[in-house]
Motif scaffolding. Structure first.
Motif, PDB file in Angstrom:
ATOM      1  N   GLN B 182      -5.726 -29.837  23.436  1.00  0.00           N
ATOM      2  CA  GLN B 182      -6.250 -28.593  23.812  1.00  0.00           C
ATOM      3  C   GLN B 182      -5.274 -27.452  24.332  1.00  0.00           C
ATOM      4  OE1 GLN B 182      -9.630 -28.393  26.374  1.00  0.00           O
ATOM      5  NE2 GLN B 182     -10.652 -27.048  25.199  1.00  0.00           N
ATOM      6  N   THR B 183      -5.398 -26.373  23.819  1.00  0.00           N
ATOM      7  CA  THR B 183      -4.351 -25.280  24.519  1.00  0.00           C
ATOM      8  C   THR B 183      -5.283 -24.391  25.089  1.00  0.00           C
ATOM      9  OG1 THR B 183      -2.599 -23.782  24.472  1.00  0.00           O
ATOM     10  CG2 THR B 183      -3.819 -23.950  22.498  1.00  0.00           C
ATOM     11  N   GLU B 662     -10.653 -28.266  18.765  1.00  0.00           N
ATOM     12  CA  GLU B 662      -9.439 -27.828  19.244  1.00  0.00           C
ATOM     13  C   GLU B 662      -8.493 -28.970  19.338  1.00  0.00           C
ATOM     14  OE1 GLU B 662      -9.515 -25.469  22.679  1.00  0.00           O
ATOM     15  OE2 GLU B 662     -11.624 -24.769  22.540  1.00  0.00           O
ATOM     16  N   TYR B 679      -6.466 -22.552  14.747  1.00  0.00           N
ATOM     17  CA  TYR B 679      -6.816 -23.501  15.997  1.00  0.00           C
ATOM     18  C   TYR B 679      -8.276 -23.298  16.233  1.00  0.00           C
ATOM     19  CZ  TYR B 679      -6.979 -25.108  20.709  1.00  0.00           C
ATOM     20  OH  TYR B 679      -7.159 -25.866  21.686  1.00  0.00           O
ATOM     21  N   LEU B 681     -11.376 -23.123  17.665  1.00  0.00           N
ATOM     22  CA  LEU B 681     -12.005 -22.768  18.963  1.00  0.00           C
ATOM     23  C   LEU B 681     -13.524 -22.540  18.741  1.00  0.00           C
ATOM     24  CD1 LEU B 681     -11.856 -19.719  19.810  1.00  0.00           C
ATOM     25  CD2 LEU B 681      -9.797 -20.423  20.989  1.00  0.00           C
TER      26      LEU B 681
END
Ligand code: FES
Ligand code: FES
Lengths: 160, 1122
Positions: B182-183, B662, B679, B681
């Motif tokens: 995850q970021t 994610e 990405y 999310l």
């Protein structure tokens, strides 16, 4: 080139190039930094403003194409205080970075939505789907929009 | 009146909602220069030489810096023993994006141009971009220093009984788990400003962080300054989540440039840089072995784990050490043994993230516990009630001592809230409920975490200004501190204001992290307010001349009997010459040094949570829908229910992201999905409502009885989802995130179905493509990539040059004809995104066609056909009755409402391919030309690449409209200044997202014939989130008689091959028949056999086949009409 822009009721003349984006005019030239940039690619909604009453993503809008009046979060008038308060009272923001975009998107919705729609949570979520929020999990934003005060606001400003 | 426990608005609510809250990018410093960073293009290379001379002489450039110009100091980061990170790479670069050189210039464009003038030569070194490669015997050493190659840190734990001495468990489980990458993706990208002012001997810094003192400390040591010479200024913070709690790699860059120029310097990271070059959550590979006895009591736990650290140490070693203890601290184990490694890889460094080392281990353990309970035949809630650490004064095997616990009540609350007893017996049919629980620290009992001071000033009007060193990134400490002071001094909230962050104006604060923000800051505020109250009470008593006794504080006044004094007056009295009253107070919690064995009471107190979720899983498409979440928490006294609820909801949704979508995807050390589009999310539509329950607990240690809350929601939800999926499907998924591909393939494996879709044997015409693909891993990929590198990077895209307004269509066509490099612009949504991504535009001389009457409007013509202007927006199309339900639905599922409002039909058809390698900076075949490889062949092609008929490029055409328009036999009206022609939509594309339009031509309208509009048509889309680009689309359009005879049929697939295609084999098989489900199945099966997917997208072929089968059955039967 020099263009004329009406922003929040005030006329401006700004010098721009063909590639200049509206978000840069607002933030850098007019000092209206309430409009935020989250991606510059139309993917997050942080830069949502109103142009001619329609919600527009300022980051992917060429400034020279704008004809109608621009309204930014700084230009939300007192009628919208209940909307702003509802965000505060229902957990509609945490860090606040996405908030101007959320508010402008919501302001557009309130102006054009029949009241019964505002109690349809699934529909509201769909309408807000272009506005990313990393903090709230959206729960507080949706609660704010479905709150009594916001409904009252929508009722008062109902489309004729 | 107490404000503790009352719903209190964020103290900054006005500024946040009127746009005046100032984030870093909103400040403009006088004479500010723009910074740009030259970053390593290689995951591992030696720097042979750097020549900055050409850049330095570029007009407008003020400084160009390389490592040779900078201090050799290392960042402090988390633990002194782990330090290995410098401001700029010196002789070796260890990850893509590592800063190598810096420029400060008058403006960002000049700074970027200067970067291009820096000549730098690298020698590539062997790359270890995964943990497995880094640990292999042939791995290159990423750093010279670790004792064991590439192992940055190592840990061993041994508590209680060893497996040999413990009784053999009646039930046991062994499993390997991999957590997601995850970021943080804070909405505000890293933006930093700094100004070194030699006259003041002060480095002024504007850097958003929830932990300003740590940034200050690290900058001071890096540049050899006293901490007092580094001043962080107050700022609004656009999210943190652990991503900015320690110094990143941006702050020092800007400071270095300001030292060199003595001017203010600003650095603003783009979203792509934010995804690609900032820290991300450490990912863990965890092997667990655990058991329980016949009565269901847990026995022993053994663990091995490897943590992917990236190229430098930030939080990695420390988080691993913490996780190694936390893993053994949540259940009543008789014995716990663990061994772990923190492993260097050639990737951007991973680091702290909300939940820290607790996140991955809790996810893995809670999944394993659930499975163990199942093996033992015990209800998972009951199993946890028996086995989880949950009693007051109980001590875990690892020494954690529980001060208060509401865990049992949390478990009971979610049991009831989710309807467990009724839903649990019904699992296995695509719907299920799952549960998980967590114990989590409230700060660590370490010196640096438990020191916080707070100060306040009271002026002559009785206004209280609090000064706290905290940085509130949205978590609400500011409000909590004000509530605390307002309560103790009994003054109204509007009589209080608060200054935070500013390291000059505020005293030290330990900052937020490890769920300590409210604990330390509120403790400090409470200590302070009590001190002020007793101090001023004494002054008041003296003033009243009334000896001792109690005074009463109320409404900004202090009274005793008939005596009364206003707070402002009292402040003057107490402040004396200063004319205002000031007080500071320090809070220092109990701390101790870490014990090397790991045995210790690690935190002042512990929070608990239990979450239950209900999910719906479609095994055929792999989609998981979270229907309901019930989150019960014991965080002690809830200080502000409004912000506490927000912490739970936000944490839950972020945790859903981590377990369902994610994850950063790396290819050769470069991030592939570096955009919000790619990405995955959570968005509003995919996020469920969250029911939050706070069980009533008062903690002995926490301020007002409260405990930490920021991280535990995110830690708890993930395993509850994994366990709910298991309940719904029987699938135990052990790798997060649980993307559709995982679910489809796991279900097939469970059912013993084939795992490969099409076979190349069935497609002799594709053998050459297969041959090329097969040559990739054998050296073709590498060869092409190296060749490309020697040829230099991809062509540099140039921006829009001119925008030509047009009054009429003729004028527009004229302009398109006359200008070279011309292209029409309508909505511009893709065009401007391309420009942001640095990709070539369809043209740089833009002709504005959005408002041309000739291109607007949807016209139902007398012959029953329909003409749709190319500048009709997707929103208009989605509302248009005459277009029919399938086309409306196609439009309505594209992107998000604001995009649909602007984007047009013509633009949608002409948009550029969405391949995530192409869009996110890879110098690929389509970006750089034939000498480049297609990265999708070897890289992650699970979602957005072809499953049939691809050529050298594996990308697909992204237009969803094309799929449906082909099914509706639509024709395109194309015009140029000289001619008009018509083309079937099916013939529009020559390659992925590449049209056959010639220069000067433009799509003016789409025509749909009458017959097609009267057919039964239906549409489906597979996507990772609602509004995402399609994984695949399908449209069926059929003429079916009353007695079910199919006389006309179009079956079209988008996203499956380079261009959208009719599937004539299915059409042929079903036309002229009354298809039953067997025939439909057989016809789809014959198509499936002729697909030839890449190794990682067989799942997609299966999912598309299942989608098609379902769509055909329902559409032909008239059951699905959109
Ligand atoms: S900044 Fe405009 S949509 Fe993200
Ligand atoms: S409040 Fe932080 S991103 Fe929405």
């Amino acid at each position: 080139m020099i263009i004329r822009l009406t922003v929040n009721g005030r006329q401006h003349e700004v010098e721009i190039s063909a590639a200049t984006r509206l978000i840069d005019v607002l933030r850098d030239q007019l000092g209206l930094t309430g409009t935020k940039q989250g991606c510059r690619a139309g993917e997050c909604g942080a830069c949502t403003i109103l142009v001619g009453g329609q919600p527009i993503q300022a980051c992917i809008t060429l400034a020279s194409r704008v004809r109608d009046e621009v309204r930014t979060v700084e230009g939300l008038d007192d009628r919208f205080i209940p909307l702003r308060q509802a965000f505060a009272d229902h957990g509609g923001f945490q860090c606040g970075f996405c908030t101007p975009g959320q508010l402008m998107r919501a302001a557009a919705l309130l102006a054009e939505t029949p009241l019964e729609r505002l109690s349809d949570e699934a529909w509201l979520r769909e309408q807000m789907n272009g506005n990313v929020c990393r903090c709230t999990g959206y729960c507080g934003i949706i609660r704010a929009l479905m709150s009594e005060d916001v409904r009252a606001l929508a009722r008062d400003n109902a489309p004729e | 009146m107490t404000l503790i426990g009352t719903r209190t608005r964020h103290v900054d609510w006005q500024a946040i909602t009127d746009g005046s809250a100032a984030y870093a990018a909103d400040l403009h410093l006088q004479d500010e220069l723009a910074a740009a960073v030259l970053r390593s293009p290689h995951p591992h290379a030696r720097i042979i030489s750097i020549d900055t001379s050409r850049a330095r002489v570029l007009p407008g450039v003020h400084a160009v810096l390389t490592a040779a110009d900078l201090t050799k100091s290392l960042y402090l980061d988390y633990r002194a023993i782990d330090r290995d990170r410098r401001i700029l790479a010196e002789d070796v670069v260890r990850h893509i994006g590592e800063p190598v050189a810096l420029v400060a210039a008058n403006d960002a464009a000049t700074a970027r141009r200067a970067l291009e003038l820096i000549d730098i030569r690298y020698k590539r070194l062997p790359v270890a971009d995964t943990v497995a490669k880094a640990l292999s015997s042939s791995a290159p050493a990423i750093h010279p220093h670790p004792e064991t190659r590439n192992v940055a840190a190592h840990v061993r734990r041994d508590f209680g009984l060893s497996p040999q001495n413990s009784p053999a468990p009646a039930h046991s489980l062994k499993g390997s788990f991999t957590s997601s990458r995850q970021t943080h993706a804070t909405m505000e990208t890293h933006t930093v400003k700094a100004h070194w002012n030699p006259a003041e001997n002060c480095l002024h810094v504007w850097a958003p962080s929830q932990n300003p003192r740590l940034i200050q400390r690290d900058l001071a040591q890096l540049f050899g300054l006293e901490p007092a010479s580094v001043r962080l200024h107050q700022l609004a913070i656009g999210g943190d989540f652990g991503g900015r709690t320690q110094i990143s790699s941006t702050e020092a860059l800007v400071c270095a440039l300001s030292f060199a120029t003595a001017r203010p310097v600003a650095l603003h990271q783009s979203r792509a840089e934010e995804f690609a070059f900032t820290k991300w959550r450490l990912s863990w590979d965890i092997d667990l072995e655990l058991g329980c006895d016949a009565a269901g009591k847990v026995t022993t736990l053994a663990a091995r784990f490897d943590v992917d650290n990236g190229a430098y140490n930030q939080a990695g070693p420390g988080e691993m050490v913490y996780g190694s203890v936390a893993l053994g601290s949540s259940y009543r184990w008789l014995g716990y043994q663990a061994e772990g490694r923190c492993v260097y890889t050639n990737k951007v460094p991973a680091s702290s993230f909300r939940g820290a080392g607790g996140y991955a281990i809790n996810w893995a353990l809670e999944c394993a516990i659930d499975e163990l309970a199942e093996k033992a035949g015990i209800d998972p809630i009951d199993f946890r009630l028996v086995n989880a650490i949950s009693d007051e004064d109980e001590v875990s095997l690892t020494g954690w001592q529980i001060k208060s616990s509401g865990l049992r009540r949390c478990l009971e609350a979610v049991r009831e809230g989710i309807g467990w007893d009724e839903k649990r017996p019904q699992g296995g049919k695509g719907r299920g409920v799952g549960v998980a629980c967590t114990i989590h620290v409230t700060a660590l009992s370490r010196d640096y975490m438990l020191r916080s001071s707070c100060a306040l000033d009271i002026d002559r009007k009785g206004h209280v200004t609090i000064r706290s060193g905290c940085g509130d990134s949205g978590t609400g400490q500011k409000t909590l501190i004000c509530q605390t002071v307002a309560t103790i001094l009994n003054v109204a909230m509007d009589q209080i204001s608060i200054v935070t962050t500013d390291t000059l104006a505020t005293p030290h604060d330990a900052g937020a992290g490890a769920s300590r923000g409210s604990f330390v800051a509120v403790n400090a505020a409470q200590t302070l307010a009590n001190k002020v109250r007793s101090d001023l009470s004494a002054v008041a008593l003296a003033h009243f001349g009334d000896g001792n006794g109690e005074v009463e504080w109320a409404g900004g006044e202090i009274r005793k009997g008939n005596h009364v004094i206003a707070l402002g007056e009292l402040a003057l009295l107490a402040g004396g010459a200063a004319e205002f009253y000031s007080m500071q107070s320090d809070y220092v919690g109990q701390f101790h040094d870490a014990d090397p064995s790991g045995y210790e009471d690690i935190s002042p107190t512990y929070s608990f949570a239990a979450h239950a979720v209900e999910v719906e899983v479609d095994e055929r498409t792999g989609s998981v829908k979270v229907l309901k979440v019930v989150a019960a928490h014991d965080s002690g006294t809830i200080l502000n229910p409004l912000s506490a609820k927000g912490q739970v909801e936000g944490g839950v949704v972020m945790g859903l992201g981590a377990v369902l979508g994610e994850s950063l995807i790396f290819e050769e050390g470069r991030v592939v999905n570096a955009s919000y589009a790619d990405y995955v999310l959570p968005r509003p539509v995919d996020s469920p409502p969250v029911e939050t329950i706070f069980v009533d607990v008062t903690d002995k240690k926490g301020p007002f009885g409260s405990k930490g809350l920021g991280e535990i929601p995110l830690i708890t939800i993930g395993p509850a989802v994994s366990n709910a999926i298991a309940h719904a499907t029987g699938l135990r998924l052990r790798c997060a995130p649980h993307t559709p591909d995982q679910i489809v393939m796991a279900a097939r494996r469970r059912d013993g179905k084939p795992l490969t879709a099409g076979s190349i044997a069935a497609r002799p015409d594709r053998w050459w493509v297969e041959g090329v693909r097969a040559a990739y891993p054998l050296g073709l990929h590498r060869g092409l990539r190296e060749l490309a590198e020697n040829l230099g990077g991809p062509p540099i895209a140039t921006p829009i040059e001119a925008l030509h307004p047009a009054e009429t269509l003729d004028q527009a066509l004229e302009l398109l004809d006359r200008e070279s490099d011309a292209a029409p612009i309508a909505g511009g949504t893709d065009l401007l995104a391309l420009e942001t991504q640095g990709l070539p535009l369809p043209g740089r001389q833009l002709v504005d066609v959005a408002a041309l009457d000739e291109l607007r409007g949807i016209e139902a013509r007398t012959d029953g056909s329909l003409r749709i202007g190319s500048a009709v927006t997707l929103a208009e199309l989605a509302r248009s009755e005459p277009c029919g339900a399938a086309l409306r639905r196609t439009a309505a599922l594209i992107a998000t409402p604001p995009i649909r409002q602007t984007a047009t039909v013509g633009g949608n058809l002409c948009q550029t391919k969405r391949c995530w390698f192409f869009r996110n900076g890879f110098d690929c075949h389509k970006r750089g030309g034939a000498t480049r490889p297609c990265y999708a062949v070897m890289g992650d092609h699970r979602f957005y690449h072809a499953i049939q008929d691809a050529h050298r490029c594996q990308a697909v055409t992204p237009s969803d409209l094309a799929t449906t328009l082909i099914a509706l036999d639509a024709r395109i009206e194309i015009r140029s200044a000289h001619a008009m022609r018509h083309l079937d939509v099916g013939h529009l594309y020559g390659g992925p997202g590449e049209t056959r339009l010639t220069p000067g031509e433009m799509i003016c309208a789409i025509e749909i014939p009458c017959e097609a509009l009267h057919r039964r048509s239906a549409y489906r889309k597979l996507a990772l989130w609602q509004g995402a680009f399609a994984i695949a689309t399908a449209c069926v359009s059929a003429k079916v008689s009353d007695d079910a005879l199919v006389s006309e049929l179009r079956v079209v697939l988008g996203g499956a091959s380079s261009v959208p295609q009719r599937i004539s084999s299915i059409e042929r098989r079903l036309t002229g028949r009354r298809p039953d489900s067997a025939l439909i199945k057989e016809s789809v099966g014959s198509w499936l056999r002729k697909t030839h997917p890449l190794p990682g997208n067989h799942w997609k072929a299966f999912a598309v086949a299942d989608m098609l089968e379902d769509l055909l059955s329902r559409a032909l039967a008239g059951k699905e009409t959109a």
